[in-house]
Design a protein around this motif. Structure first.
Motif, mmCIF file in Angstrom:
data_model
loop_
_atom_site.group_PDB
_atom_site.id
_atom_site.type_symbol
_atom_site.label_atom_id
_atom_site.label_comp_id
_atom_site.label_asym_id
_atom_site.label_seq_id
_atom_site.Cartn_x
_atom_site.Cartn_y
_atom_site.Cartn_z
ATOM 1 N N VAL A 107 0.965 -1.288 -0.041
ATOM 2 C CA VAL A 107 -0.048 -0.183 0.041
ATOM 3 C C VAL A 107 0.611 1.312 -0.657
ATOM 4 O O VAL A 107 1.051 2.119 -0.621
ATOM 5 C CB VAL A 107 -0.675 0.151 1.293
ATOM 6 C CG1 VAL A 107 -1.540 1.803 1.700
ATOM 7 C CG2 VAL A 107 -1.897 -0.801 0.719
ATOM 8 N N ALA A 108 2.352 1.218 0.628
ATOM 9 C CA ALA A 108 2.506 2.293 1.065
ATOM 10 C C ALA A 108 3.863 2.489 -0.236
ATOM 11 O O ALA A 108 3.230 3.784 -0.846
ATOM 12 C CB ALA A 108 3.990 1.934 1.649
ATOM 13 N N TRP A 109 3.835 1.679 -1.595
ATOM 14 C CA TRP A 109 4.418 1.628 -2.911
ATOM 15 C C TRP A 109 3.573 2.423 -3.420
ATOM 16 O O TRP A 109 3.529 3.482 -4.304
ATOM 17 C CB TRP A 109 4.991 0.929 -2.891
ATOM 18 C CG TRP A 109 6.406 0.017 -2.891
ATOM 19 C CD1 TRP A 109 6.960 -0.665 -2.009
ATOM 20 C CD2 TRP A 109 7.633 0.840 -2.625
ATOM 21 N NE1 TRP A 109 7.876 -1.241 -1.480
ATOM 22 C CE2 TRP A 109 8.164 0.280 -2.490
ATOM 23 C CE3 TRP A 109 7.639 2.193 -2.968
ATOM 24 C CZ2 TRP A 109 10.046 0.363 -1.845
ATOM 25 C CZ3 TRP A 109 9.647 2.625 -3.506
ATOM 26 C CH2 TRP A 109 10.104 2.263 -2.565
ATOM 27 N N ARG A 110 2.459 1.953 -3.839
ATOM 28 C CA ARG A 110 1.508 2.640 -4.144
ATOM 29 C C ARG A 110 0.515 3.623 -3.913
ATOM 30 O O ARG A 110 0.978 5.178 -4.641
ATOM 31 C CB ARG A 110 -0.325 1.728 -4.247
ATOM 32 C CG ARG A 110 -0.200 0.840 -4.647
ATOM 33 C CD ARG A 110 -1.131 -0.320 -4.900
ATOM 34 N NE ARG A 110 -1.216 -1.326 -4.901
ATOM 35 C CZ ARG A 110 -1.894 -2.394 -5.154
ATOM 36 N NH1 ARG A 110 -2.537 -2.547 -4.441
ATOM 37 N NH2 ARG A 110 -2.334 -3.756 -6.005
ATOM 38 N N VAL A 111 1.370 4.065 -2.981
ATOM 39 C CA VAL A 111 1.060 5.612 -2.061
ATOM 40 C C VAL A 111 1.986 6.548 -2.688
ATOM 41 O O VAL A 111 1.875 7.620 -3.225
ATOM 42 C CB VAL A 111 0.722 5.758 -0.377
ATOM 43 C CG1 VAL A 111 0.406 7.097 -0.326
ATOM 44 C CG2 VAL A 111 -0.900 5.598 0.150
ATOM 45 N N ALA A 112 3.000 6.159 -2.735
ATOM 46 C CA ALA A 112 3.771 6.754 -3.231
ATOM 47 C C ALA A 112 4.066 7.419 -4.417
ATOM 48 O O ALA A 112 4.456 8.379 -5.334
ATOM 49 C CB ALA A 112 5.542 6.268 -2.699
ATOM 50 N N LEU A 113 4.277 6.246 -5.410
ATOM 51 C CA LEU A 113 3.242 6.224 -6.591
ATOM 52 C C LEU A 113 2.764 6.923 -7.582
ATOM 53 O O LEU A 113 2.810 8.431 -8.251
ATOM 54 C CB LEU A 113 3.627 4.795 -7.493
ATOM 55 C CG LEU A 113 3.166 5.249 -8.939
ATOM 56 C CD1 LEU A 113 4.504 5.342 -9.105
ATOM 57 C CD2 LEU A 113 2.589 3.356 -9.793
ATOM 58 N N ALA A 114 2.040 7.114 -5.934
ATOM 59 C CA ALA A 114 0.397 8.176 -6.068
ATOM 60 C C ALA A 114 1.002 9.485 -6.600
ATOM 61 O O ALA A 114 0.614 10.500 -6.710
ATOM 62 C CB ALA A 114 -0.330 7.610 -5.866
ATOM 63 N N ALA A 115 1.640 9.894 -5.288
ATOM 64 C CA ALA A 115 1.927 11.115 -4.825
ATOM 65 C C ALA A 115 3.303 11.384 -5.372
ATOM 66 O O ALA A 115 3.245 12.857 -5.713
ATOM 67 C CB ALA A 115 2.140 10.731 -2.968
ATOM 68 N N GLY A 116 3.716 11.336 -6.434
ATOM 69 C CA GLY A 116 4.732 11.086 -7.312
ATOM 70 C C GLY A 116 4.373 11.717 -7.851
ATOM 71 O O GLY A 116 4.497 12.498 -8.979
ATOM 72 N N LEU A 117 3.555 11.143 -8.673
ATOM 73 C CA LEU A 117 2.440 11.605 -9.759
ATOM 74 C C LEU A 117 2.372 12.603 -9.993
ATOM 75 O O LEU A 117 2.309 13.572 -10.703
ATOM 76 C CB LEU A 117 1.824 10.341 -10.817
ATOM 77 C CG LEU A 117 2.660 9.222 -11.361
ATOM 78 C CD1 LEU A 117 1.176 7.595 -11.642
ATOM 79 C CD2 LEU A 117 3.506 9.482 -11.832
ATOM 80 N N PHE A 118 1.181 12.496 -8.797
ATOM 81 C CA PHE A 118 0.640 14.468 -8.511
ATOM 82 C C PHE A 118 1.282 14.795 -8.764
ATOM 83 O O PHE A 118 1.388 16.301 -8.280
ATOM 84 C CB PHE A 118 -0.145 13.895 -6.867
ATOM 85 C CG PHE A 118 -1.066 15.197 -6.531
ATOM 86 C CD1 PHE A 118 -1.871 15.792 -7.937
ATOM 87 C CD2 PHE A 118 -0.954 16.416 -6.376
ATOM 88 C CE1 PHE A 118 -2.880 16.336 -7.490
ATOM 89 C CE2 PHE A 118 -1.134 17.362 -5.442
ATOM 90 C CZ PHE A 118 -2.548 17.790 -6.452
ATOM 91 N N ALA A 119 2.887 15.181 -7.990
ATOM 92 C CA ALA A 119 3.791 16.501 -7.493
ATOM 93 C C ALA A 119 4.273 16.346 -9.065
ATOM 94 O O ALA A 119 4.829 17.256 -8.836
ATOM 95 C CB ALA A 119 4.861 15.639 -6.684
#
Lengths: 250, 593
Positions: free
Chosen positions: A161-173
């Motif tokens: 879950v953390a990796w998915r959150v990190a990926l989504a946050a990275g894309l949004f950033a």
């Protein structure tokens, strides 16, 4: 018990006083805004414009002030400068329907040229530079926090879950960073503030006219040479006098 | 049944009526216009819109012999209009070489007579045509004017002349300048024949409208690349079916023809381009060069103040209309003027011969009486002078506006008031907010703050820690070795404290504990294996002699104190502490971690 003025207490005191000063509006901004409104509704737009411009000169950079200034300028027939104000308000609050409506109406009224946008640029322009910056950095922190959790947590479901959150946050950033870059690129935008400016092939007064820019046209400044600037209006480029345009970002 | 007869009757009436209403026309042509003695040329007289025309009395020149006449009738219905034509095809065999003119002659249809011009035909001797020559194909460039003005249109034609060789239909044109000359698309004209140096050539012509973009001299030397058919694999000569299949399979892997690319270079032609004169250039000149007409239409002419008026300007003619700028209209402060826009031509039939510009103007007050006269200038290259066309003035009737300049109204469905200013509906002023943003408050510059590096570093540290943790879990040998270093540091501190206090028993107990824990973890030894022989074996072959000796002395000293009740002096204890420290340091520095 004796109290000592530690640095932390002094800091809290200064911040509290600043907050109070903000809350009580010592500069009389609200009164000045109301006075400007009264002048505007009394068909004295020039005086209303002056009051709004005083507020802006005092360091206020609020979309409401710019929007009202645009209305006042439009009412006094200064179409180009009205577009400058509306455009500035739109940069600060790009989703505001009133600002968008008045900006479009002013540009269409003058049959002015306004830059066309691609679909992804229109997407970036749904958030202001300030919002994009704030949201982007928030996503940045969340993303790295998620990366830390993903690296340090021993439970596999949590890590996934953390990796998915990190990926989504990275894309949004990244999207937010692109939006900020887009807004910075628009800093070169200017508005034609004099009627029917001839854009010429060369920076000379007797150079051949390439096309004409109506007042209120939004152009991008490409190059400055003396009192001439090379501007791009949509797809065409030409030289116009620098005193005929006014920057949107000031 | 009756309905069908009525329909047929109506059709007959309609056909007769259209035929009767149309004006007859007559055309005369001869093809080919170059031939060899013995060949047949066809003189065609076509009569349009005339039923049952009389057979013409064609004058046959001396060098020809009339061998027959074939009438041919065609009927077409184009856009609901009946078009009928009768062609009389006279077959004339060339008897002698020379240049002949067939016609002119007069053709009469009832009371109407048509004077038809003569057509010149070149006939060459059959022996000359049959003589093989080195040049079977040549390229030739023709321009309609050797000297033109900048932006003046002229015709540029490239001829491909060939005889005695079969060429592909596809022709590649190269060698024309890529800059300084603007060429429209090339169009192939109908094929014809031509006599060159006493030889009859087939001629294909590719023509384009050109325009020079800068003054000076331009050398034109086009190259035609065409594929010549040099032979056929397995062809049965003269078979029409074979020909049909060859055409069908052309340019496919099954194509049986052998081709060779031939490059034909035309003789160079120098084009002189003159600049437009600056003297006498009118102010309203906007770049048009050619022959132009100008029409202006203004509508509506009766409006109220604030209502738009459209001025439509149409420029027509043989000119560089694609680059013509719209005429600049200076209507003064009485009008608010919008930007002139170019309107695409309505029909596809007039692509480049017409430009339409529209400008919307709005009268500011009712004192306006007219739109002043409008001028358009162009340069006439035939006469070499500028010409100005003026239209107008156009009278207007302006009524005063019914609304005031600015009216505040409330719109339904939104809390935002609407204001109508100068005919434009704007959203009203926004309410004063409780807080205002200052320029310094903007956080978009936050990106320059180094604080944002913190999460990256934190995540990196967490990553390192997690990696170490995972290795500790999964690699016990490495974990024991890492732990040994820490244990040695603690043991040495405890030994120093015991030595200071002069405690012999605890000193040696700690030394033994340190011995077993450190060497056990450092070399991954099982419990009970921490004796010098196992330790030295784990250390490997390159152990220094003094290390070996210190190890054995330490081990023996521990055994003596623990089991034999020996009482070493403080100097001996200090020396043994130094020996232990030395061995540990040697292990940490010299052995693999």
């Amino acid at each position: 018990m004796r109290r000592t003025w530690t640095p932390w207490r002094l800091l809290a005191l200064v911040m509290g006083l600043a907050g109070l000063a903000w809350a009580f509006d010592p500069a009389g901004v609200v009164q000045q805004m109301e006075e400007a409104r009264r002048l505007y509704e009394s068909h004295r737009p020039d005086e209303a414009s002056r009051l709004y411009e005083q507020l802006i000169a005092a360091g206020y950079d609020d979309p409401v002030i710019w929007f009202n200034l645009g209305n006042a300028r439009f009412q006094s027939g200064k179409l180009g400068r009205a577009v400058v104000a509306f455009r500035r308000a739109w940069r600060l609050a790009p989703r505001d329907p009133d600002i968008r409506h008045n900006l479009r109406a002013a540009i269409e009224h003058g049959s002015a040229v306004s830059p066309s946008r691609r679909w992804y640029e229109r997407g970036w322009e749904t958030v202001s530079a300030e919002e994009a910056s704030r949201w982007g950095w928030t996503a940045w922190w969340i993303g790295w926090a998620a990366v830390a959790v993903a690296l340090g947590w021993s439970s596999h479901p949590v890590r996934r879950v953390a990796w998915r959150v990190a990926l989504a946050a990275g894309l949004f950033a990244v999207w937010c960073a692109a939006a900020v870059a887009h807004w910075h690129a628009l800093d070169a935008e200017c508005v034609v503030v004099q009627p029917d400016q001839a854009a010429r092939f060369a920076p000379l007064p007797d150079a051949r006219v390439f096309f004409t820019l109506p007042e209120g046209s939004v152009v991008e400044v490409m190059e400055t040479r003396g009192e001439w600037v090379r501007v791009r209006a949509d797809t065409r480029e030409g030289w116009i006098r620098s005193d005929a345009i006014e920057p949107v970002t000031g | 049944m009756r309905t069908i007869w009525i329909q047929r009757a109506w059709l007959g009436v309609w056909l007769s009526a259209t035929a009767w209403c149309a004006e007859p026309s007559v055309e005369f042509d001869v093809q080919p216009r170059a031939a060899v003695v013995g060949e047949t040329v066809t003189a065609i007289l076509t009569v349009r819109e005339q039923p049952n025309p009389p057979v013409p009395d064609l004058p046959v020149p001396e060098g020809f012999r009339l061998i027959g006449m074939q009438p041919q009738q065609t009927v077409n219905i184009v856009n609901g209009v009946l078009q009928q034509a009768v062609s009389f095809r006279f077959l004339l065999r060339a008897e002698r070489e020379g240049r002949y003119t067939i016609g002119p002659f007069r053709y009469k249809i009832g009371s109407k007579s048509f004077d038809l011009p003569g057509v010149q035909v070149d006939i060459v001797a059959a022996s000359g045509a049959a003589t093989p020559t080195a040049a079977h194909a040549i390229a030739r460039l023709r321009i309609s004017k050797p000297t033109v003005y900048v932006h003046e249109q002229f015709q540029l034609a490239v001829d491909l002349l060939y005889r005695g060789v079969e060429l592909d239909r596809q022709v590649e044109l190269a060698g024309l300048p890529e800059s300084g000359l603007k060429l429209d698309g090339f169009m192939e004209l109908p094929a014809r024949r031509e006599v060159v140096d006493g030889q009859v050539y087939e001629v294909r012509t590719f023509q384009s409208t050109a325009r020079a973009l800068a003054s000076g001299e331009i050398t034109l030397e086009p190259i035609l690349r065409v594929r010549a058919i040099v032979g056929r694999r397995g062809r049965r000569g003269g078979d029409p079916w074979n020909e049909l299949f060859e055409n069908f399979f052309r340019d496919t892997p099954w194509d049986q023809t052998e081709r060779r690319v031939v490059e034909l270079r035309a003789a160079p032609v120098v084009l002189t381009v003159r600049p437009l004169p600056t003297e006498g250039r009118p102010e309203s000149f906007s770049g048009a060069v050619g022959a132009c007409t100008w029409d202006v239409d203004v509508h509506p002419t009766e409006v109220t103040v604030g209502e738009p008026i459209t001025i439509t300007m149409v420029i027509r003619g043989d000119a560089n209309l694609d680059v013509v700028q719209p005429p600049k209209l200076d209507l003064g402060p009485a009008f608010r003027t919008y930007d002139i826009r170019s309107v695409p031509p309505s029909g596809s039939s007039a692509p480049a011969r017409e430009r339409v510009f529209e400008q919307v103007v709005i009268p500011r007050d009712q004192t306006v009486r007219e739109i002043p006269a409008l001028s358009f200038s162009y340069f006439d290259p035939e006469q070499g002078v500028y010409r100005t066309l003026t239209r107008g003035p156009f009278p207007l009737v302006i009524q005063p506006a019914t609304n005031t300049a600015s009216v505040v109204v409330r719109s339904t469905g939104t809390s935002q008031g609407m204001v109508v200013a100068e005919g434009v509906e704007l959203r009203h002023l926004k309410a004063t907010p409780s807080q205002f943003r200052r320029a310094a408050q903007r956080t978009s510059e936050l990106g320059r703050n180094w604080v944002h590096v913190v999460p990256v570093l934190a995540a990196g540290l967490v990553g390192l820690w997690a990696r170490r943790r995972d290795r500790r879990l999964h690699d016990p040998v490495w974990a024991r070795r890492v732990r040994a270093t820490k244990e040695a540091r603690n043991i040495l501190q405890q030994l120093e404290r015991s030595l200071k206090r002069g405690e012999v028993g605890p000193f040696y107990e700690t030394l033994w504990k340190g011995w077993t824990e450190y060497f056990g973890d450092r070399f991954n030894l099982a419990e009970g294996e921490a004796d010098p022989s196992h330790i030295l074996a784990a250390m490997g072959p390159n152990v220094d002699d003094h290390v070996r000796q210190q190890l054995e002395e330490l081990y023996r000293a521990c055994l003596d104190v623990r089991f034999a009740g020996a009482q070493p002096s403080p100097e001996q204890m200090s020396a043994q502490l130094d020996a232990f420290r030395s061995v540990v340091r040697w292990c940490e520095q010299r052995l693999e971690r």
